[in-house]
Motif scaffolding. Structure first.
Motif, PDB file in Angstrom:
ATOM      1  N   CYS A  28      -1.309  24.776  27.276  1.00  0.00           N
ATOM      2  CA  CYS A  28      -2.820  25.143  27.516  1.00  0.00           C
ATOM      3  C   CYS A  28      -3.583  24.362  26.114  1.00  0.00           C
ATOM      4  O   CYS A  28      -4.709  23.817  25.840  1.00  0.00           O
ATOM      5  N   PHE A  29      -2.987  24.565  24.970  1.00  0.00           N
ATOM      6  CA  PHE A  29      -3.295  23.991  23.143  1.00  0.00           C
ATOM      7  C   PHE A  29      -3.126  22.749  23.591  1.00  0.00           C
ATOM      8  O   PHE A  29      -3.903  21.793  22.875  1.00  0.00           O
ATOM      9  N   SER A  30      -2.671  22.017  24.498  1.00  0.00           N
ATOM     10  CA  SER A  30      -2.413  20.237  24.243  1.00  0.00           C
ATOM     11  C   SER A  30      -3.161  19.607  25.339  1.00  0.00           C
ATOM     12  O   SER A  30      -3.389  18.553  25.458  1.00  0.00           O
ATOM     13  N   THR A  31      -4.055  21.093  26.271  1.00  0.00           N
ATOM     14  CA  THR A  31      -5.033  20.123  27.159  1.00  0.00           C
ATOM     15  C   THR A  31      -6.649  20.317  26.391  1.00  0.00           C
ATOM     16  O   THR A  31      -7.381  19.761  27.099  1.00  0.00           O
ATOM     17  N   GLN A  32      -6.878  21.431  26.289  1.00  0.00           N
ATOM     18  CA  GLN A  32      -7.950  22.770  26.428  1.00  0.00           C
ATOM     19  C   GLN A  32      -8.312  22.444  25.334  1.00  0.00           C
ATOM     20  O   GLN A  32      -7.942  22.909  23.954  1.00  0.00           O
ATOM     21  N   PRO A  33      -9.567  22.032  25.366  1.00  0.00           N
ATOM     22  CA  PRO A  33     -10.451  23.363  23.031  1.00  0.00           C
ATOM     23  C   PRO A  33      -9.862  24.048  23.022  1.00  0.00           C
ATOM     24  O   PRO A  33      -9.521  24.956  23.598  1.00  0.00           O
ATOM     25  N   LEU A  34     -10.752  24.964  21.957  1.00  0.00           N
ATOM     26  CA  LEU A  34      -9.702  26.019  20.620  1.00  0.00           C
ATOM     27  C   LEU A  34     -11.171  27.126  21.831  1.00  0.00           C
ATOM     28  O   LEU A  34     -11.992  26.328  21.500  1.00  0.00           O
TER      29      LEU A  34
ATOM     30  N   MET B  41      -4.916  31.672  22.283  1.00  0.00           N
ATOM     31  CA  MET B  41      -5.360  29.887  22.400  1.00  0.00           C
ATOM     32  C   MET B  41      -6.912  31.161  21.835  1.00  0.00           C
ATOM     33  O   MET B  41      -7.579  30.978  20.076  1.00  0.00           O
ATOM     34  N   TYR B  42      -7.048  32.053  21.822  1.00  0.00           N
ATOM     35  CA  TYR B  42      -8.513  32.869  21.000  1.00  0.00           C
ATOM     36  C   TYR B  42      -7.724  33.292  19.626  1.00  0.00           C
ATOM     37  O   TYR B  42      -7.980  33.283  18.603  1.00  0.00           O
ATOM     38  N   GLU B  43      -5.884  33.640  19.858  1.00  0.00           N
ATOM     39  CA  GLU B  43      -5.362  34.486  18.461  1.00  0.00           C
ATOM     40  C   GLU B  43      -5.510  33.533  16.925  1.00  0.00           C
ATOM     41  O   GLU B  43      -5.404  33.678  16.684  1.00  0.00           O
ATOM     42  N   TYR B  44      -5.204  31.858  17.740  1.00  0.00           N
ATOM     43  CA  TYR B  44      -4.848  30.782  17.314  1.00  0.00           C
ATOM     44  C   TYR B  44      -6.203  30.704  16.479  1.00  0.00           C
ATOM     45  O   TYR B  44      -6.021  30.063  14.912  1.00  0.00           O
ATOM     46  N   THR B  45      -6.991  30.864  17.682  1.00  0.00           N
ATOM     47  CA  THR B  45      -9.056  30.370  16.730  1.00  0.00           C
ATOM     48  C   THR B  45      -9.025  31.574  15.609  1.00  0.00           C
ATOM     49  O   THR B  45      -9.306  31.456  14.462  1.00  0.00           O
ATOM     50  N   GLU B  46      -8.636  33.106  15.783  1.00  0.00           N
ATOM     51  CA  GLU B  46      -9.596  34.129  14.939  1.00  0.00           C
ATOM     52  C   GLU B  46      -8.405  33.661  13.444  1.00  0.00           C
ATOM     53  O   GLU B  46      -8.885  33.947  12.280  1.00  0.00           O
ATOM     54  N   ARG B  47      -7.014  33.373  13.528  1.00  0.00           N
ATOM     55  CA  ARG B  47      -6.624  33.334  12.749  1.00  0.00           C
ATOM     56  C   ARG B  47      -6.821  31.495  11.499  1.00  0.00           C
ATOM     57  O   ARG B  47      -6.588  31.858  10.515  1.00  0.00           O
ATOM     58  N   ARG B  48      -7.185  30.428  12.071  1.00  0.00           N
ATOM     59  CA  ARG B  48      -8.027  29.807  11.818  1.00  0.00           C
ATOM     60  C   ARG B  48      -8.809  30.036  10.837  1.00  0.00           C
ATOM     61  O   ARG B  48      -8.694  29.190   9.484  1.00  0.00           O
ATOM     62  N   LYS B  49      -9.507  30.917  11.319  1.00  0.00           N
ATOM     63  CA  LYS B  49     -10.936  31.306  10.364  1.00  0.00           C
ATOM     64  C   LYS B  49     -11.079  31.858   9.066  1.00  0.00           C
ATOM     65  O   LYS B  49     -11.805  32.333   8.668  1.00  0.00           O
ATOM     66  N   ARG B  50      -9.518  32.826   8.945  1.00  0.00           N
ATOM     67  CA  ARG B  50      -9.271  33.654   8.537  1.00  0.00           C
ATOM     68  C   ARG B  50      -9.322  32.681   6.875  1.00  0.00           C
ATOM     69  O   ARG B  50      -8.517  31.329   6.880  1.00  0.00           O
ATOM     70  N   PRO B  51     -10.209  33.340   6.123  1.00  0.00           N
ATOM     71  CA  PRO B  51      -9.905  32.316   4.525  1.00  0.00           C
ATOM     72  C   PRO B  51      -7.881  32.356   3.755  1.00  0.00           C
ATOM     73  O   PRO B  51      -7.952  32.968   4.678  1.00  0.00           O
TER      74      PRO B  51
END
Lengths: 711, 711
Positions: free
Chosen positions: B292-298, B448-458
């Motif tokens: 999933c991570f290596s083929t699709q955008p977040l 993928m969604y959880e990773y996206t959220e995590r990256r958004k956190r300050p």
């Protein structure tokens, strides 16, 4: 009732008529005839079509009225408007079984709904086993019968599968073809106008060709019939089901905790648990369990031995085992000594038994022989990583040999694909479940162990609760007369007495002076509670005071409770306060309740009081009637059970008393269908007994009353 | 420190020496040279062997001392006894990187352990990037480098994988070959004498060829280094790890609740959570997420749209979605209108969007175009069941087209295998993850969604807690002087004051008369608690009385508490009773504690008091230091959080006050390494504040003292 003869005619027909057979390739009526021929069906086939003379080499019958009498099966694939007449004709020709492929019935609205009702009536009046309408058809590999319009015909095997979704049927058929899964029976249920999942369970449980039953359902047609069939059937064969639609939204707003917490999915969970059906949540698990059950004997206990040629994979398997309900087997000292003699010095003799990376097939064979012989071992998982010196095929053969010589289940995990592929195929051909990674192997063994345990349990005993049903009926009649929809508090005391439920001494006091008098009769310390038919949740208005030790405290509490309630709930009529004896110290609060599930009837719930139920949803559920064992299990399966058993040297509560209260709740639910929901909350249970401290009974709207939803 | 240059020489060497190269086919030293040649390595290869002249067509160097200076990489595959000298020679020739394949080091006992220490020393003194010993080697597809003795060479790809288990390396390599999984780097870590998982994370996070990092670890070598690397690295790329050995047995018996509940696996969980590493528990999930991570955008949010040609499969996907952290997207009314125009009357416009069984590829294309354009939709799952009229390949191409035109992630579930197989291959080739059944698709999108959220956190903010560290040090020194191993109750008050912790007014009373005097100073109602250094769990001796309202109650309680304690615990010295102010009503009890994890340092725990922590293990954990956000999350992630937020109209507790107490606990743990465990239990928190009502601090044995386990 559908007779066994009719069902036999459906599953293994001696003759098949295809109503709507077609000579045009690609048409469903053509595909069905072609599928019958290609699967090698040897019975007589009668294509029915007014216009054709020959279809795929078979002579054609122009009309259903001209079919011979007493045929076994007809497959109908004509437009919906023509189905009814065809079915009537077939009934007249005394057909035994019918599959209606045609769609356009209750799934498309009101008109289709009535048409389907007619079909049901005709089938039932004539004892016809009717499958569908709106279905894919039926496959019986034992009779070389492919009465479907699906592309592809599966291998024969010992797995039966039925599904309410035709799309899932074709998907699984297609998937099975690519994964060498064989079937005995493959059934698309469609709209279930007559035959439903319960009939399938009944028939398949006694079917020689089937040894494990799989199914996909979105709901059951008849909860009572389903429960009756399933309980007996799961004792004969494992039944594994997916029930989808687990997150039913739009559930009716409920007025008790029980109602709010227990939804229809809990009722299904309880139905499956009580009947011994194994519930899974995805298709991969469905077929994993099917493979395990259809190929290996059941394990006699929970102890698993893992034999591996490498550490990392062994740890993964041990992790999965410890998370499951299985144990890592501790072997006997004889086995350990024996392994010590056989294995090289760096090998690990303790489970997982690591026979290290240079293990030959011979070393696997020797170690496995010791392991399967050990009486402490109930099942075996053989792990193989493709190390440099691995002997893939020889090791597979060694495992097959050992497996033949033991009656314990043996599973294999050959980690990888290319190098280990030939070994995997050898194992598959020898009916040994083989995996690329250990986790699904552990899940399969665990399910088999649980099924074994379940079958060992004695049949549920009938429970008879002594009760004064007339007195109880009177309480309900009185409430009806008052126009009440709820029976609470003091009014419910009569109900509690009628069922012999232990209650704390309670008196209603209308004044503070009456409260003091009541307290003195009951004996200090006492509890005061607001008494008002409009106030269900007393704590919302701080309507409860505990541990009142003398008259001055009772007076103060009475004033405070009633004035606050009047201030906060101007709509409420305040009867006064209930004065109750205090529960002994060491008491714990539990909730016992039921709600009526539309499909399965009374769903009994049990949980610890307060936040345990409300916040943590820590409840146990069962469908009535309950066995003593059900009640016993309910108490023990909640997560907070240790609170009842006692933490930090506390005495355990009186489990017998609690069991009885749960059983009485079930009896009450069965006795009075006019009760929608009921709740004993709290039940105060202590080491020496239990009392029902508060109760709420919610009545169904009286018959003839407008449904509240319509108002 | 290992330099980036050395690591670059390891991963993409311009030249490779093979120490222990062999001319004999089947020997490891021969396989390594052969693997290098077969993978098409274009740099210079130097086989080293004293006896051969030519190996696989390459000229041989007789001895490591005769190798050219400044080579990039040497692969060592000679007996362990000879490794040290070879490494010294290579260091002298200024080699940059070394892989030691050879086994027989710390994994085989004391002698090997010291040998490995020497190897580590030499590598570190000479700045050599050393991989192994006891490993399979390394693959870098970008450099056509196969420096392993494994059978098979994977496709190139964007997934990097490292593993502590060599057997898992070969298994996964073999599995990947059969499942078309490509790798950028494939690393066997072996004994991790120098390079460990933290170095891998650092290097791979900046590696152009890698876009997702996978790993299998059994433990980390250096907790601090790991935490530092991982936090920054996961912001650059997703890191997905399996940590095995989750059920560590034989944990040291702990003396506090915190110690008993939080094991080393919780510390790993906390470390992964705080650094943003995604933890999975099986190999199938590892590679599902990698795909999933290596083929699709977040996905930009949680809203998933499901487009299906059949009801049953749609329900299965919806069930899986509702159980996940994703939502079924509610589409805009424009989209619904548009879909209404495009789709046939029986289609379901609401998610899951059922475009029904006769859906052509064109209908899929039209519906998908509307769906991906909808701003309420963040990701799309396209389901296809092989119905009679399905257009498999055309639908696959339609999905690929739509996917190219959107920056939202698109996933496919083609239910089946044979009929749908060609479509699956088309989708795979176009980098669209495709599944047979919906559940793993949903799991992938959720991760993928959880990773996206995590990256958004300050980024976590530094917290500074004002404290009087000298005063605190004095309290500990005093305890040491008394020979105490625990600081409890009254003696701990100084510590609480030094950290500015709010405490209830408390006085020690040695007599009942002193207790009454204290109660009158503090103000009624008060609490009395047994005071004895030997009695940790006061409730075991019923050593607590609450809500004492006048002097007579205080006197009676004092007598009762002290006499009972003396009777039940004859070993205990009874100092008297503590007199404390009562907590305000509406207070809830929580526990804040820490224990020191051997690998990661202080592990902070938080939970609701009593059975919530003890029975239900409902706790949140984090490793110190904590950010404000960590403390905030800890409070909110326990299951019983609603109790703190308030049920039934209760006021929420003072979260700020609670956060501060958690942060202070972390500060205390960091300030005093000589504290092994500490616990504030209970902390009484109410809507207007929180007080630490009781405290236990357990000191590490003083340095030089015999370890208690040895006594």
């Amino acid at each position: 009732m559908v007779s066994t003869q009719s069902l036999a005619a459906l599953f293994d027909p001696g003759s098949v008529a295809v109503v709507g057979a077609s000579a045009t390739p690609g048409k469903i009526g053509n595909i069905i005839v072609s599928n019958l021929l290609e699967a090698g069906y040897t019975g007589k086939i009668y294509p029915v079509n007014p216009d054709a003379e020959e279809i795929l080499g078979l002579p054609v019958v122009p009309h259903t009225t001209e079919l011979p009498e007493g045929l076994d099966l007809a497959v109908i694939a004509i437009p919906p408007a023509a189905v009814l007449e065809a079915l009537e004709n077939l009934a007249e020709r005394r057909i035994r079984a019918v599959i209606i492929i045609t769609a356009g019935f209750k799934e498309v609205g009101r008109e289709g709904y009535y048409l389907e009702q007619e079909i049901t009536r005709i089938a039932q009046e004539n004892g016809i086993a009717l499958l569908g309408p709106n279905c894919l058809g039926l496959i019986s590999t034992g009779s070389n019968l492919n009465a479907t319009f699906a592309a592809g015909y599966p291998e024969s095997g010992h797995i039966a599968f039925f599904s309410q979704s035709g799309a899932l049927c074709v998907s699984i058929l297609d998937w099975a073809l690519g994964n060498n899964i064989g079937f005995s029976r493959f059934i698309s249920l469609g709209n279930k106008a007559v035959l439903n999942e319960a009939h399938m369970l009944e028939y398949l449980a006694d079917d020689d060709q089937t040894n494990v039953i799989l199914g996909y359902i979105e709901g059951v047609s008849d909860g009572k019939h389903f429960m009756e069939s399933a309980r007996a059937m799961t004792m004969k064969k494992p039944v594994v089901l997916i029930k989808s639609g687990t997150t039913a939204s739009g559930a009716k707003a409920a007025s008790s905790h029980t109602g709010a917490i227990a939804g229809s999915d809990q009722a299904y969970d309880a139905a499956f648990r009580q009947t011994g059906i194994i519930r899974v949540h995805d298709v991969a698990s469905l077929f994993n369990l099917a493979t395990c059950f259809s190929t290996q004997p059941l394990p006699e206990g929970p102890n698993l031995a893992i034999v591996t040629n490498s550490g990392g994979p062994g740890i993964l398997a041990a992790d999965a085992t410890e998370k499951s309900g299985l144990n890592l087997a501790s072997m006997t000292s004889e086995s350990l000594n024996e392994l010590g003699r056989i294995l090289p010095p760096y090998a690990s003799l303790y489970n997982p038994i690591d026979i290290i990376g240079d293990a030959t097939a011979e070393r696997y064979a020797k170690a496995l022989e010791v392991v399967v012989r050990d009486e402490m071992v109930h099942s075996v998982l053989v792990m193989l990583a493709p190390t440099a010196s691995v002997q893939v095929d020889e090791t597979a053969r060694a495992i097959i040999d050992v497996s033949k010589k033991t009656d314990k289940p043996v599973f294999a995990c050959f980690m990888g694909d290319m190098v280990v592929g030939s070994g995997k195929r050898l194992l598959q051909d020898a009916s040994i479940p083989v995996y690329s990674f250990p986790e699904p192997a552990i899940a399969g063994i665990e399910a088999m162990y649980e099924y074994t345990e379940r079958r060992k349990r004695p049949a549920p005993a009938e429970i008879c609760i002594r009760r004064d049903i007339d007195a109880a009926r009177q309480v309900i009649a009185d409430a009806r007369k008052r126009g009440a929809t709820e029976i609470v508090e003091f009014q419910a005391q009569g109900l509690l007495k009628a069922y012999g439920l232990p209650v704390p001494s309670t008196e209603l006091a209308r004044t503070s002076q009456q409260a003091v008098e009541a307290a003195e009769r009951i004996g200090y310390p006492v509890v005061l509670k607001i008494a008002s038919p409009q106030i269900s949740h007393k704590s919302d208005v701080k309507g409860v005071r505990v541990n009142l030790e003398d008259s001055s405290e009772v007076v103060a509490a009475f004033m405070d409770i009633t004035s606050r309630a009047q201030r906060l709930r101007k709509d409420a009529f305040i009867s006064g306060c209930l004065v109750q004896s205090m529960a002994p110290s060491g008491s714990r609060e539990v909730i016992v309740g039921f709600k009526r599930d539309p499909q399965f009837g009374p769903l009994i719930i049990f949980g610890l009081g307060g936040v345990y139920v409300e916040v943590l949803k820590d409840i146990a559920t069962r469908l009535a009637p309950l066995s003593l064992d059900d009640a016993r299990q309910m108490i023990r399966e909640i997560k907070s059970f240790p609170v009842l058993r006692g933490v930090r040297g506390e005495q355990p509560v009186d489990f017998e008393a609690l069991q009885e209260i749960i059983l009485i709740m079930a009896q009450l639910a069965l006795d009075f269908p006019e009760i929608d929901e009921a709740e004993f909350n709290p039940v105060l249970v202590n080491p020496d007994g239990a009392v029902v401290a508060d109760v709420r009974v919610i009545l169904a709207p009286p018959e003839g009353a407008p449904d509240t939803e319509d108002v």
